[in-house]
Motif scaffolding. Structure first.
Motif, PDB file in Angstrom:
ATOM      1  N   GLY A   4      47.231  43.392  35.813  1.00 31.17           N
ATOM      2  CA  GLY A   4      47.278  43.714  36.802  1.00 31.17           C
ATOM      3  C   GLY A   4      47.538  45.355  36.543  1.00 31.17           C
ATOM      4  N   MET A   5      47.577  46.084  37.729  1.00 33.57           N
ATOM      5  CA  MET A   5      47.936  47.436  37.053  1.00 33.57           C
ATOM      6  C   MET A   5      49.139  48.121  37.801  1.00 33.57           C
ATOM      7  SD  MET A   5      44.620  50.554  37.820  1.00 33.57           S
ATOM      8  CE  MET A   5      43.621  49.239  37.983  1.00 33.57           C
ATOM      9  N   ASP A   6      49.750  49.264  38.001  1.00 29.39           N
ATOM     10  CA  ASP A   6      51.296  49.182  38.675  1.00 29.39           C
ATOM     11  C   ASP A   6      51.461  50.864  38.520  1.00 29.39           C
ATOM     12  OD1 ASP A   6      52.551  48.829  37.032  1.00 29.39           O
ATOM     13  OD2 ASP A   6      54.245  49.589  37.973  1.00 29.39           O
ATOM     14  N   SER A  39      37.147  33.771  38.327  1.00 26.35           N
ATOM     15  CA  SER A  39      38.900  34.269  38.158  1.00 26.35           C
ATOM     16  C   SER A  39      38.567  35.167  36.687  1.00 26.35           C
ATOM     17  CB  SER A  39      39.312  33.032  37.811  1.00 26.35           C
ATOM     18  OG  SER A  39      39.342  32.490  39.219  1.00 26.35           O
ATOM     19  N   PHE A  40      37.458  35.293  36.184  1.00 25.11           N
ATOM     20  CA  PHE A  40      38.068  35.867  35.359  1.00 25.11           C
ATOM     21  C   PHE A  40      37.065  37.214  35.206  1.00 25.11           C
ATOM     22  CE2 PHE A  40      35.895  37.826  30.608  1.00 25.11           C
ATOM     23  CZ  PHE A  40      37.531  38.619  30.165  1.00 25.11           C
ATOM     24  N   GLU A  41      35.983  37.409  35.836  1.00 24.26           N
ATOM     25  CA  GLU A  41      35.619  38.776  36.282  1.00 24.26           C
ATOM     26  C   GLU A  41      36.485  39.403  37.094  1.00 24.26           C
ATOM     27  OE1 GLU A  41      32.348  39.610  35.620  1.00 24.26           O
ATOM     28  OE2 GLU A  41      32.305  38.003  34.473  1.00 24.26           O
ATOM     29  N   VAL A  42      36.625  38.740  37.972  1.00 25.81           N
ATOM     30  CA  VAL A  42      38.438  39.604  38.427  1.00 25.81           C
ATOM     31  C   VAL A  42      39.314  39.769  38.355  1.00 25.81           C
ATOM     32  CG1 VAL A  42      40.180  39.104  40.494  1.00 25.81           C
ATOM     33  CG2 VAL A  42      38.361  38.117  41.044  1.00 25.81           C
ATOM     34  N   LEU A  43      39.760  39.857  36.871  1.00 27.67           N
ATOM     35  CA  LEU A  43      40.540  40.334  35.472  1.00 27.67           C
ATOM     36  C   LEU A  43      39.584  41.037  34.914  1.00 27.67           C
ATOM     37  CD1 LEU A  43      43.209  38.397  33.758  1.00 27.67           C
ATOM     38  CD2 LEU A  43      41.588  40.079  32.539  1.00 27.67           C
ATOM     39  N   LYS A  44      38.724  41.845  35.061  1.00 32.07           N
ATOM     40  CA  LYS A  44      38.029  42.025  33.756  1.00 32.07           C
ATOM     41  C   LYS A  44      37.470  43.541  34.974  1.00 32.07           C
ATOM     42  CE  LYS A  44      33.496  42.344  31.918  1.00 32.07           C
ATOM     43  NZ  LYS A  44      32.152  41.859  32.107  1.00 32.07           N
ATOM     44  N   SER A  45      37.465  43.146  35.801  1.00 31.85           N
ATOM     45  CA  SER A  45      37.184  43.888  37.875  1.00 31.85           C
ATOM     46  C   SER A  45      38.992  44.885  37.368  1.00 31.85           C
ATOM     47  CB  SER A  45      36.939  44.129  38.654  1.00 31.85           C
ATOM     48  OG  SER A  45      35.888  43.666  38.691  1.00 31.85           O
ATOM     49  N   VAL A  46      39.568  44.659  37.968  1.00 22.94           N
ATOM     50  CA  VAL A  46      40.850  45.067  37.678  1.00 22.94           C
ATOM     51  C   VAL A  46      41.097  46.051  36.386  1.00 22.94           C
ATOM     52  CG1 VAL A  46      43.466  45.294  37.471  1.00 22.94           C
ATOM     53  CG2 VAL A  46      42.260  44.158  39.129  1.00 22.94           C
ATOM     54  N   ASP A  57      38.911  48.564  45.447  1.00 21.62           N
ATOM     55  CA  ASP A  57      37.678  49.009  45.392  1.00 21.62           C
ATOM     56  C   ASP A  57      36.676  48.187  44.295  1.00 21.62           C
ATOM     57  OD1 ASP A  57      37.099  50.620  47.424  1.00 21.62           O
ATOM     58  OD2 ASP A  57      36.917  53.112  45.819  1.00 21.62           O
ATOM     59  N   ALA A  58      38.103  47.855  42.941  1.00 20.08           N
ATOM     60  CA  ALA A  58      37.493  46.803  42.139  1.00 20.08           C
ATOM     61  C   ALA A  58      37.932  44.830  42.423  1.00 20.08           C
ATOM     62  CB  ALA A  58      38.412  47.570  40.800  1.00 20.08           C
ATOM     63  N   LEU A  59      38.731  45.574  43.731  1.00 20.66           N
ATOM     64  CA  LEU A  59      38.689  43.498  43.420  1.00 20.66           C
ATOM     65  C   LEU A  59      37.668  43.803  44.968  1.00 20.66           C
ATOM     66  CD1 LEU A  59      42.736  43.397  44.037  1.00 20.66           C
ATOM     67  CD2 LEU A  59      40.743  42.046  42.158  1.00 20.66           C
ATOM     68  N   THR A  60      37.224  44.183  46.197  1.00 18.99           N
ATOM     69  CA  THR A  60      36.676  43.671  47.296  1.00 18.99           C
ATOM     70  C   THR A  60      35.248  43.138  46.769  1.00 18.99           C
ATOM     71  OG1 THR A  60      37.568  46.071  48.107  1.00 18.99           O
ATOM     72  CG2 THR A  60      35.723  44.959  49.149  1.00 18.99           C
ATOM     73  N   PRO A  61      34.876  43.774  45.860  1.00 19.74           N
ATOM     74  CA  PRO A  61      33.544  42.403  45.138  1.00 19.74           C
ATOM     75  C   PRO A  61      33.558  41.275  45.748  1.00 19.74           C
ATOM     76  CG  PRO A  61      33.860  44.189  44.236  1.00 19.74           C
ATOM     77  CD  PRO A  61      34.714  44.544  44.837  1.00 19.74           C
ATOM     78  N   HIS A  62      35.292  40.682  45.577  1.00 19.03           N
ATOM     79  CA  HIS A  62      35.090  39.336  44.998  1.00 19.03           C
ATOM     80  C   HIS A  62      35.506  38.727  46.116  1.00 19.03           C
ATOM     81  CE1 HIS A  62      34.513  40.622  40.168  1.00 19.03           C
ATOM     82  NE2 HIS A  62      34.946  41.496  40.781  1.00 19.03           N
ATOM     83  N   GLY A  63      36.300  39.789  46.664  1.00 15.04           N
ATOM     84  CA  GLY A  63      36.890  39.034  48.638  1.00 15.04           C
ATOM     85  C   GLY A  63      37.727  40.065  48.293  1.00 15.04           C
ATOM     86  N   ALA A  64      37.253  40.363  50.491  1.00 13.32           N
ATOM     87  CA  ALA A  64      38.538  41.924  51.103  1.00 13.32           C
ATOM     88  C   ALA A  64      39.852  41.207  50.943  1.00 13.32           C
ATOM     89  CB  ALA A  64      37.739  41.643  52.652  1.00 13.32           C
ATOM     90  N   HIS A  65      39.729  39.771  50.483  1.00 12.45           N
ATOM     91  CA  HIS A  65      41.668  38.890  50.820  1.00 12.45           C
ATOM     92  C   HIS A  65      42.352  39.400  49.206  1.00 12.45           C
ATOM     93  CE1 HIS A  65      39.271  36.134  48.246  1.00 12.45           C
ATOM     94  NE2 HIS A  65      41.166  35.276  48.491  1.00 12.45           N
ATOM     95  N   LEU A  66      42.160  40.232  48.336  1.00 14.78           N
ATOM     96  CA  LEU A  66      42.290  39.893  47.336  1.00 14.78           C
ATOM     97  C   LEU A  66      43.373  41.316  46.883  1.00 14.78           C
ATOM     98  CD1 LEU A  66      39.855  38.797  44.254  1.00 14.78           C
ATOM     99  CD2 LEU A  66      41.390  37.584  45.916  1.00 14.78           C
ATOM    100  N   TYR A  67      43.101  41.910  47.178  1.00 13.82           N
ATOM    101  CA  TYR A  67      43.550  43.612  47.489  1.00 13.82           C
ATOM    102  C   TYR A  67      44.772  43.890  48.373  1.00 13.82           C
ATOM    103  CZ  TYR A  67      45.494  48.299  47.858  1.00 13.82           C
ATOM    104  OH  TYR A  67      46.645  49.355  48.125  1.00 13.82           O
ATOM    105  N   PRO A  68      44.756  43.330  48.967  1.00 11.97           N
ATOM    106  CA  PRO A  68      46.554  42.863  50.405  1.00 11.97           C
ATOM    107  C   PRO A  68      47.455  42.097  49.388  1.00 11.97           C
ATOM    108  CG  PRO A  68      43.857  42.784  51.875  1.00 11.97           C
ATOM    109  CD  PRO A  68      43.875  42.864  50.375  1.00 11.97           C
ATOM    110  N   ARG A  69      46.499  40.518  49.078  1.00 10.05           N
ATOM    111  CA  ARG A  69      47.377  39.634  48.159  1.00 10.05           C
ATOM    112  C   ARG A  69      47.645  40.054  47.221  1.00 10.05           C
ATOM    113  NH1 ARG A  69      44.697  34.605  46.143  1.00 10.05           N
ATOM    114  NH2 ARG A  69      46.548  34.036  44.941  1.00 10.05           N
TER     115      ARG A  69
END
Length: 178
Positions: free
Chosen positions: A6-8, A76-83, A28-40
């Motif tokens: 992650g990043m903070d 899942s690796f794509e999510v990590l890569k996007s962040v 913006d990095a997480l939304t393409p993978h699912g709108a639920h990911l950023y709030p979570r």
């Protein structure tokens, strides 16, 4: 222990536009993978990067996840890569805006005090630091992530109306930025 990612952002002074920009970039990095990911992942970050014994956030948060594999290895690796790919876009505009901000002794003292809170979090709560020290890791390597100069003060209170007080009241709190 699985992959923690992650990043903070842990600012010494609060700027609304910086906090909003940082969180918008994370979202913006997480939304393409699912709108639920950023709030979570934002909530996960807020809960993890907290000095629980002080009921105080370490910074303005960001996104954080641990052992994320619910989309399968590749996705899942794509999510990590996007962040990871979004980090420079989240951070560098803030550096560019703030790099020439003048500071003096008061600001330096506040920086050292806030760095003390960062060290406190790492030594008391950070699972990675605990794991490294308890598993016989190289102590110097583990502790090199700590800032070299920090300070603490007994029951520190920033003066009301000061930028330091504003940071503590309006930025170092759980808050929806976007």
């Amino acid at each position: 222990m699985g992959v923690v990612f992650g990043m903070d952002l842990t600012p010494y002074y609060g700027f609304e536009e910086d906090a909003v920009h940082f969180h918008q970039t994370c979202k913006d990095a997480l939304t393409p993978h699912g709108a639920h990911l950023y709030p979570r992942f934002k909530a996960w970050c807020d809960d993890y990067f907290c000095l629980k014994h002080r009921n105080e956030q370490r910074g303005i948060g960001g996104v954080f996840f641990d052992d994320f594999s619910e989309f399968g290895s590749e996705k899942s690796f794509e999510v990590l890569k996007s962040v990871g790919d979004a980090f420079l876009n989240a951070y560098m505009p803030i550096v560019e805006r703030r790099k020439d901000t003048p500071y003096g002794e008061r600001e330096r003292a506040h920086q050292l005090y806030r760095r003390g809170r960062y060290v406190e979090f790492n030594l008391v709560w950070d699972r990675g630091t605990h794991f490294g020290l308890q598993s016989g890791g190289r102590t110097e390597s583990i502790l090199l992530s700590m800032p070299p100069l920090v300070s603490w003060s007994y029951q520190h209170q920033a003066p009301a109306g000061s930028p330091e007080h504003d940071l503590m009241q309006n930025f170092i709190v759980k808050r929806d930025w976007v």
